[in-house]
Write a protein that holds these residues in place. Structure first.
Motif, mmCIF file in Angstrom:
data_model
loop_
_atom_site.group_PDB
_atom_site.id
_atom_site.type_symbol
_atom_site.label_atom_id
_atom_site.label_comp_id
_atom_site.label_asym_id
_atom_site.label_seq_id
_atom_site.Cartn_x
_atom_site.Cartn_y
_atom_site.Cartn_z
ATOM 1 N N LEU A 136 0.851 -1.182 0.000
ATOM 2 C CA LEU A 136 0.000 0.000 0.000
ATOM 3 C C LEU A 136 0.893 1.240 0.000
ATOM 4 O O LEU A 136 1.688 1.436 0.921
ATOM 5 C CB LEU A 136 -0.909 -0.001 1.225
ATOM 6 C CG LEU A 136 -1.750 -1.279 1.434
ATOM 7 C CD1 LEU A 136 -2.537 -1.185 2.720
ATOM 8 C CD2 LEU A 136 -2.668 -1.517 0.255
ATOM 9 N N VAL A 137 0.760 2.075 -1.033
ATOM 10 C CA VAL A 137 1.679 3.203 -1.224
ATOM 11 C C VAL A 137 0.933 4.519 -1.055
ATOM 12 O O VAL A 137 -0.143 4.717 -1.627
ATOM 13 C CB VAL A 137 2.322 3.162 -2.623
ATOM 14 C CG1 VAL A 137 3.515 4.117 -2.672
ATOM 15 C CG2 VAL A 137 2.759 1.756 -2.993
ATOM 16 N N ALA A 138 1.504 5.427 -0.257
ATOM 17 C CA ALA A 138 0.869 6.722 -0.008
ATOM 18 C C ALA A 138 1.913 7.829 -0.055
ATOM 19 O O ALA A 138 3.111 7.605 0.172
ATOM 20 C CB ALA A 138 0.162 6.719 1.344
ATOM 21 N N CYS A 139 1.427 9.042 -0.356
ATOM 22 C CA CYS A 139 2.292 10.225 -0.338
ATOM 23 C C CYS A 139 1.471 11.390 0.192
ATOM 24 O O CYS A 139 0.854 11.285 1.254
ATOM 25 C CB CYS A 139 2.883 10.497 -1.719
ATOM 26 S SG CYS A 139 1.652 10.819 -3.019
ATOM 27 N N GLY A 140 1.401 12.501 -0.545
ATOM 28 C CA GLY A 140 0.601 13.631 -0.106
ATOM 29 C C GLY A 140 -0.679 13.800 -0.891
ATOM 30 O O GLY A 140 -1.604 14.471 -0.437
ATOM 31 N N SER A 141 -0.751 13.168 -2.080
ATOM 32 C CA SER A 141 -1.924 13.329 -2.931
ATOM 33 C C SER A 141 -2.199 12.127 -3.824
ATOM 34 O O SER A 141 -3.270 12.008 -4.394
ATOM 35 C CB SER A 141 -1.745 14.558 -3.834
ATOM 36 O OG SER A 141 -0.685 14.334 -4.758
#
Length: 442
Positions: free
Chosen positions: A402-407
């Motif tokens: 599961l990959v996340a950043c700021g947007s």
């Protein structure tokens, strides 16, 4: 007198055209010079001078080409020492234009050793200063781009330079080159121009009176340095060729050059639904060129995959601004070759997956973003480091990542990197880690 600014949001920079009684002064032009020369022609202005405040670290300069095209005098800081003809600007040695216009170089080392600002005087009265990467709006130019060994010395020089500029009259307009979105700034800012008085009243760096304390503050939280920066200084020292053509040929998947890096610039949903195996997905936005320059080997051939309604010329222009000239062509029809896919989920669906006991979460934001807000148990690796250092060993190929950043933008880029390494990425789209953390803790 008129001052026209040209904002390049993806690099966080501004170029300026000063006009006065039919003569023009162009300051810190980027490589795509036609937009500046067109603006001068529309105003019936003859370029008299092209000024550079420093040898830029973040883009290829168009100053030399602009001066040649317009028949203008090219002026660079005296200590810059580029390998082509120019007029050296010495500290406080005035450069005279016509009709009462004077340009006064002010040596302002710190961002670079040779850095020079230019005070504009009209009929002897100071009206504006082009401060390049010295005094910025609510910030200051970074002193660490030439390496950590010189960073502290340059930071202390920057302290003196900021206060030198702050000694100008309060109503002098402040016109910096670097601003919000630039990795040449020490901190973010929401405005692009200011005045000396406004900075005296509100710039936190001018409130630090001691050079050592100033250096401590400026270097306390070093920002990452984009990989392509190391190629910009040499290009600007020895002189880059003119802009390459921005109209590139259409290719087929079967006709791609073997050595080319395939970059998919389509929107995230299209990228997730299917792209060429091995392609790097960087959707076309203002900062496309910066991310491509950071993540791709420099000066190697590139092929762009785009929707037919996308502005491929804009993508080529952004790449050329940072010296990537080898765009071999564009591809519009992937057909049955678009077999690489990843999941793109909204917050609720992603949070449900992230709450599972065996979930593995990858945060690809900058170190400072991660330090400010994080999800417990998440693995952190800044996006460029996924390529430079490899995939974190904690991640298991047999389970989704599961990959996340700021947007979702950087996470989607990371997904294409994970895919070609054999992982199963799932991207949080539309929101970032802070929203995910709040949802998981609710």
């Amino acid at each position: 007198m008129e001052i026209v600014s040209f904002r390049t949001p993806g690099l966080g920079d501004q170029t300026y055209l000063l006009t006065h009684d039919g003569q023009g002064v162009l300051v810190d032009p980027q490589r795509d010079i036609d937009r500046f020369l067109t603006a001068a022609a529309e105003r019936d202005v003859q370029l008299r001078f092209v000024l550079e405040t420093h040898l830029h670290n973040d883009y290829v300069s168009g100053a030399r080409q602009a001066a040649q095209r317009a028949g203008a005098e090219l002026v660079l800081p005296a200590a810059a020492g580029p390998a082509y003809p120019h007029t050296p600007a010495f500290h406080l040695e005035d450069i005279q234009g016509g009709h009462g216009l004077t340009l006064r170089p002010i040596h302002t080392p710190g961002h670079t050793p040779e850095h020079t600002s230019y005070l504009v005087l009209v009929d002897g009265e100071p009206v504006a200063v082009f401060s390049g990467g010295s005094l910025l709006v609510a910030s200051a130019g970074r002193p660490d781009l030439l390496g950590p060994e010189r960073a502290r010395s340059l930071a202390k020089l920057q302290h003196g330079s900021l206060h030198r500029l702050a000694g100008l009259p309060r109503d002098v307009e402040l016109l910096p080159t670097h601003g919000e979105g630039s990795f040449c700034t020490a901190s973010g800012a929401g405005r692009y121009t200011s005045s000396i008085g406004a900075e005296l009243d509100g710039n936190p760096f001018l409130a630090v009176g001691d050079a050592e304390a100033f250096a401590d503050r400026l270097l306390a939280q070093p920002l990452p340095i984009p990989a392509f920066y190391r190629h910009m200084g040499p290009a600007n020292t020895f002189g880059a060729p003119p802009m390459p053509p921005v109209d590139v040929p259409e290719l087929t998947v079967d006709g791609l050059p073997a050595a080319a890096h395939v970059v998919d610039i389509r929107p995230r949903p299209a990228l997730a639904a299917g792209h060429l195996p091995g392609a790097l997905g960087i959707e076309l936005r203002d900062d496309f060129g910066s991310w491509a320059g950071w993540l791709l080997p420099h000066a190697e051939p590139v092929v762009l995959v785009a929707d037919r309604d996308q502005d491929v010329a804009e993508a080529v222009t952004q790449l050329a601004r940072i010296g990537v000239d080898g765009v071999a062509g564009r591809v519009h029809d992937l057909g049955a070759h678009a077999t690489a896919r990843f999941e793109l989920l909204g917050l609720d669906a992603f949070a449900e997956r992230a709450a599972a006991a065996d979930a593995q979460l990858l945060d690809v934001r900058m170190p400072a973003e991660h330090a400010a807000a994080a999800v417990a148990g998440a693995v952190h690796r800044f996006l460029p480091d996924l390529l430079a250092e490899g995939i974190p060993a904690e991640l298991d190929q047999s389970h989704p990542v599961l990959v996340a950043c700021g947007s979702g933008r950087r996470a989607a880029i990371a997904a294409t990197v994970l895919l070609r390494a054999g992982y199963q990425p799932v991207v949080l789209d539309g929101v970032g880690v802070p929203e995910l953390a709040a949802t998981l803790s609710a």
